[in-house]
Scaffold this motif. Structure first.
Motif, PDB file in Angstrom:
ATOM      1  N   ALA A 280      22.890  75.099  40.631  1.00  0.00           N
ATOM      2  CA  ALA A 280      21.875  74.452  40.392  1.00  0.00           C
ATOM      3  C   ALA A 280      22.806  73.905  38.885  1.00  0.00           C
ATOM      4  O   ALA A 280      22.162  72.268  38.339  1.00  0.00           O
ATOM      5  CB  ALA A 280      20.826  75.191  40.570  1.00  0.00           C
ATOM      6  N   ALA A 281      23.073  74.858  38.049  1.00  0.00           N
ATOM      7  CA  ALA A 281      23.366  74.467  36.726  1.00  0.00           C
ATOM      8  C   ALA A 281      24.679  72.829  36.317  1.00  0.00           C
ATOM      9  O   ALA A 281      24.317  72.562  35.445  1.00  0.00           O
ATOM     10  CB  ALA A 281      24.096  74.891  35.811  1.00  0.00           C
ATOM     11  N   ASN A 282      25.205  72.894  37.497  1.00  0.00           N
ATOM     12  CA  ASN A 282      25.739  71.827  37.664  1.00  0.00           C
ATOM     13  C   ASN A 282      24.806  70.606  38.383  1.00  0.00           C
ATOM     14  O   ASN A 282      25.856  69.012  38.554  1.00  0.00           O
ATOM     15  CB  ASN A 282      27.377  71.724  38.497  1.00  0.00           C
ATOM     16  N   ASP A 283      23.959  70.653  38.559  1.00  0.00           N
ATOM     17  CA  ASP A 283      22.545  69.032  38.813  1.00  0.00           C
ATOM     18  C   ASP A 283      22.515  68.373  38.439  1.00  0.00           C
ATOM     19  O   ASP A 283      21.515  68.527  36.346  1.00  0.00           O
ATOM     20  CB  ASP A 283      21.611  69.951  39.331  1.00  0.00           C
ATOM     21  N   LYS A 292      17.542  65.963  27.113  1.00  0.00           N
ATOM     22  CA  LYS A 292      16.270  65.890  27.067  1.00  0.00           C
ATOM     23  C   LYS A 292      15.191  66.593  25.453  1.00  0.00           C
ATOM     24  O   LYS A 292      14.546  66.483  24.947  1.00  0.00           O
ATOM     25  CB  LYS A 292      15.005  65.806  28.230  1.00  0.00           C
ATOM     26  N   VAL A 293      15.850  68.194  26.174  1.00  0.00           N
ATOM     27  CA  VAL A 293      15.299  69.071  24.613  1.00  0.00           C
ATOM     28  C   VAL A 293      15.970  69.120  24.099  1.00  0.00           C
ATOM     29  O   VAL A 293      16.236  70.185  22.859  1.00  0.00           O
ATOM     30  CB  VAL A 293      14.776  70.552  25.749  1.00  0.00           C
ATOM     31  N   GLY A 294      17.263  68.956  24.652  1.00  0.00           N
ATOM     32  CA  GLY A 294      18.764  68.861  22.969  1.00  0.00           C
ATOM     33  C   GLY A 294      19.202  69.158  23.309  1.00  0.00           C
ATOM     34  O   GLY A 294      20.694  69.896  22.575  1.00  0.00           O
ATOM     35  N   ALA A 295      19.487  70.007  24.378  1.00  0.00           N
ATOM     36  CA  ALA A 295      20.626  71.260  24.668  1.00  0.00           C
ATOM     37  C   ALA A 295      21.900  70.187  25.200  1.00  0.00           C
ATOM     38  O   ALA A 295      21.417  69.239  25.952  1.00  0.00           O
ATOM     39  CB  ALA A 295      20.546  72.469  25.514  1.00  0.00           C
ATOM     40  N   ARG A 296      23.271  70.327  25.680  1.00  0.00           N
ATOM     41  CA  ARG A 296      24.346  69.577  25.989  1.00  0.00           C
ATOM     42  C   ARG A 296      24.154  70.087  26.872  1.00  0.00           C
ATOM     43  O   ARG A 296      25.123  69.548  27.506  1.00  0.00           O
ATOM     44  CB  ARG A 296      25.891  69.824  25.211  1.00  0.00           C
ATOM     45  N   GLY A 297      23.901  70.583  28.126  1.00  0.00           N
ATOM     46  CA  GLY A 297      23.408  71.558  29.099  1.00  0.00           C
ATOM     47  C   GLY A 297      23.247  73.002  29.184  1.00  0.00           C
ATOM     48  O   GLY A 297      22.502  74.081  28.356  1.00  0.00           O
ATOM     49  N   ILE A 298      23.324  72.926  30.511  1.00  0.00           N
ATOM     50  CA  ILE A 298      23.257  74.683  30.683  1.00  0.00           C
ATOM     51  C   ILE A 298      24.954  75.907  30.840  1.00  0.00           C
ATOM     52  O   ILE A 298      25.449  75.292  31.207  1.00  0.00           O
ATOM     53  CB  ILE A 298      23.043  75.030  32.267  1.00  0.00           C
ATOM     54  N   ASN A 299      24.650  76.939  29.781  1.00  0.00           N
ATOM     55  CA  ASN A 299      26.291  77.565  29.520  1.00  0.00           C
ATOM     56  C   ASN A 299      25.411  79.111  31.083  1.00  0.00           C
ATOM     57  O   ASN A 299      24.686  79.911  30.361  1.00  0.00           O
ATOM     58  CB  ASN A 299      26.326  77.725  28.131  1.00  0.00           C
TER      59      ASN A 299
END
Length: 666
Positions: A280-283, A292-299
């Motif tokens: 899901a983290a790569n979805d 949208k909330v200012g993060a580059r992605g999921i770590n």
């Protein structure tokens, strides 16, 4: 309890704590008021109960609890139970508890495997080759069968072993023939997985089995239902579903948390949950929501043995081991910690609640006050994973004062049995023969496994110093569980650490580009070591049974009941085990002598106990040398003795990761 005090590097009042990263985080103002296990150890006014620690406190009926002193007539149980009976019962119940954890884990894996084969989950059968190899090993002819139909046949056969009442476990047939014959002769061959736990709990009920030797026979059989049963089943089916681990580069320690990404830590032991979160983290949709909330992605980062699972297969980093779980939260930089089962301290709940962090439990077996519960179910795995990640994304803008330390280390992990086989012989001549030959010619002295937990009661990282001394003495080291994370933090899971190895070991491993310490997975993956030892015995040249091999295991900082179950199935399999810093039967000399002397006559292996790295190294190398002499391989090879100056000179092998030549099959 005073929660206002925080660690201070300079005031001398800092509790003793392993790992510089832990100290660094807990010195920061954002960690003020967080109480960790390190604080709780220091704040306790007393040492552990000596009767409980030595195994001679009996709580098995309501006439007690009874505190027993061996050899003192007035200090036996109300029922007349003496120290040997009580210590054996308590040891056996530890084995039953530890085995139960792995057994329930294994059952869950088989059920997920069957659901996947039936198309009911988002997972797939990734390793069809291993599926067919496993089918053949179980007596199923795979020719021409669809992989999902074959997987259903394999899964059905294995799930039936949990309720089986007679016969023997199928994977026990992988052991060397002399070992199988010994188990059958002694009566410790496991008949069914669940049966052995239930019978052991019955035998240790008040007024049932009162012969310590008989109790410990059933403890041995119960441990085998774990190692050669549920744990081996879980590891094999995880590999088939998610892919066999192969050498992969990644990082460990708290510094893997990221400033500009949504930090989600997954803690516990279930690879099925971790795999869903990784998918899901790569979805793209989830990544877009994070942006949208200012993060580059999921770590996504692991904690404890779930960390080892996703590290081995996906190369995702490990933020912390067992002793670091609360400290990871004390950074204030974790949006969500997801937990499932085993080794999760209740202290993570109040620690998480001091921050914007949400603690999410996912198993009906393991809920916690102060946490949000989202039940994980395999058939809706991705939906659950996306819900968890969206909750983390929503919290990212709320991140307040926080601190991410610089500490992280490069590691190479992913050394499954099959990968080691491939590395040593290539695709067409995969074999343990080069390892056996180099043990026989003396370049490699032997093999040692450092397994198990880390423990706040042990203030020095014995794993690290012990691993350094073993590799300096040409002993190849394999690690699993939180021990693997600890030696990884010290840079030993890195080919640059070969500079610390003895000349013979270095020569062999430089040829294949491997580090001197091989990461073999989580605590359930100790079954990989059983398979590797079996393969060494079958190849020949080092005897015909596991008990002949110059190989030994240890758990220097054991904490969990699972460690005792693991240790017992290694001893019953013929591999000696050194525990530390204490042993759970020390209150009874009779039972301790049975474990540390008499088991040698039964299984060709025994327990031992040590406390310091030097004591562990002495005992382990002496045992390896004994095996070499018995095999006629006793060329004189002096032990390298480490003093403090030598340890300081060794230091850390550095952060740069050399190119790795050990690529797994495919």
């Amino acid at each position: 309890m005073d929660t206002s005090k925080r660690f201070d590097k300079g005031n001398g009042g800092c509790p003793k704590i392993q790992c510089e990263a832990n100290i660094d985080v807990l010195c920061q103002s954002c960690a003020s008021g967080v109480v960790t296990a390190a604080h709780r150890v220091e704040l306790r006014a007393t040492e552990p109960c000596l009767f409980g620690k030595g195994g001679t406190c009996c709580r098995n009926c309501n006439m007690g609890p009874c505190q027993i002193i061996e050899g003192v007539d007035q200090m036996i149980g109300i029922c007349g139970a003496d120290a040997s009976t009580v210590a054996a019962r308590n040891f056996a119940r530890i084995v039953a508890g530890g085995a139960s954890a792995h057994i329930d884990h294994g059952r869950g894996l088989v059920m997920a495997f069957l659901a996947t084969a039936k198309g009911e989950t988002p997972y797939t059968i990734k390793d069809e080759d291993k599926l067919r190899e496993t089918a053949l090993r179980l007596g199923i002819v795979p020719n021409g069968k669809d992989k999902n139909d074959l997987a259903i046949e394999v899964g059905t056969l294995l799930i039936n072993e949990f309720g089986q009442q007679s016969g023997r476990l199928l994977f026990a047939g992988r052991a060397p023939k002399p070992r199988q014959e010994l188990w059958a002769r002694l009566g410790v061959m496991p008949r069914g997985i669940d049966r052995e736990v239930v019978e052991l709990m019955h035998r240790t009920h008040m007024g049932v089995d009162q012969d310590y030797r008989n109790i410990l026979f059933q403890a041995a059989r119960c441990s085998m239902a774990d190692g050669w049963g549920a744990s081996m089943i879980a590891t094999e089916l995880s590999d088939i579903m998610f892919g066999r681990p192969a050498p992969i580069r990644t990082k460990v320690n708290i510094g893997v948390l990221k400033e500009d990404e949504v930090n989600v830590t997954v803690h516990g032991h279930e690879p099925v949950l971790a795999e869903a979160l990784a998918m899901a983290a790569n979805d793209p949709e989830i990544i877009a929501e994070a942006k949208k909330v200012g993060a580059r992605g999921i770590n996504l980062a692991g904690v404890c043995c779930t960390g080892n699972e996703i590290l081995m297969r996906r190369g995702l980093p490990i933020a912390g081991s067992f002793i670091q779980q609360e400290v990871v939260l004390a950074t204030g930089a974790v949006e969500v910690m997801v937990v499932d089962v085993q080794c999760i301290m209740q202290g993570v709940s109040p620690a998480a609640n001091r921050y914007h962090t949400e603690l999410i439990t996912t198993s009906e077996r393991a809920k916690m006050a102060g946490a949000t519960h989202i039940q994980f179910e395999e058939h809706r795995a991705l939906d659950v994973a996306r819900e968890i990640l969206r909750r983390a994304i929503e919290r990212y803008p709320r991140r307040g004062e926080h601190y991410i330390p610089i500490y992280q280390a490069d590691v190479v992990a992913g050394f499954s049995h099959e990968t080691i086989n491939y590395i040593l012989g290539g695709r067409f001549r995969a074999s343990y023969r080069p390892l056996n030959d180099n043990i026989a010619n003396g370049r490699i002295r032997g093999v040692a496994a450092i397994v198990g937990c880390d423990n706040y009661r042990v203030f020095d990282e014995i794993h690290v110093e012990l691993a350094k001394e073993l590799i300096a003495n040409d002993v190849l080291v394999v690690v699993t569980g939180c021990a693997a994370t600890g030696v990884g933090r010290a840079g030993l899971l890195n080919p640059t650490a070969l500079t610390m190895a003895g000349p013979g070991l270095r020569e062999v491993l430089e040829a294949v580009g491997c580090p001197p310490v091989l990461h073999m997975g989580s605590c359930v993956d100790n079954s990989r070591i059983l398979v590797a030892l079996t393969e060494m015995a079958k190849i020949g040249g080092l005897g015909s049974d596991i008990s002949d091999l110059p190989a030994i295991g240890c758990a220097p900082q054991w904490m969990s009941e699972k460690a005792v179950a693991i240790g017992q199935y290694f001893v019953t399999s013929g591999a000696a085990v050194v525990f530390g810093p204490n042993f759970p039967t020390s209150g009874s000399r009779v039972v301790t002598d049975y474990c540390m002397k008499d088991m040698q006559n039964l299984y060709g292996a025994t327990w031992d106990v040590a406390q310091t790295p030097n004591e562990f190294a002495n005992k382990m190398i002496d045992k390896i040398n004994e095996k070499r002499r018995a095999l006629g391989l006793d060329k004189k090879k002096e032990r390298v003795l480490f003093d403090m100056a030598m340890r300081r000179e060794l230091g850390s092998p550095g952060a740069a990761l050399h190119d790795v030549g050990c690529h797994g099959p495919g």
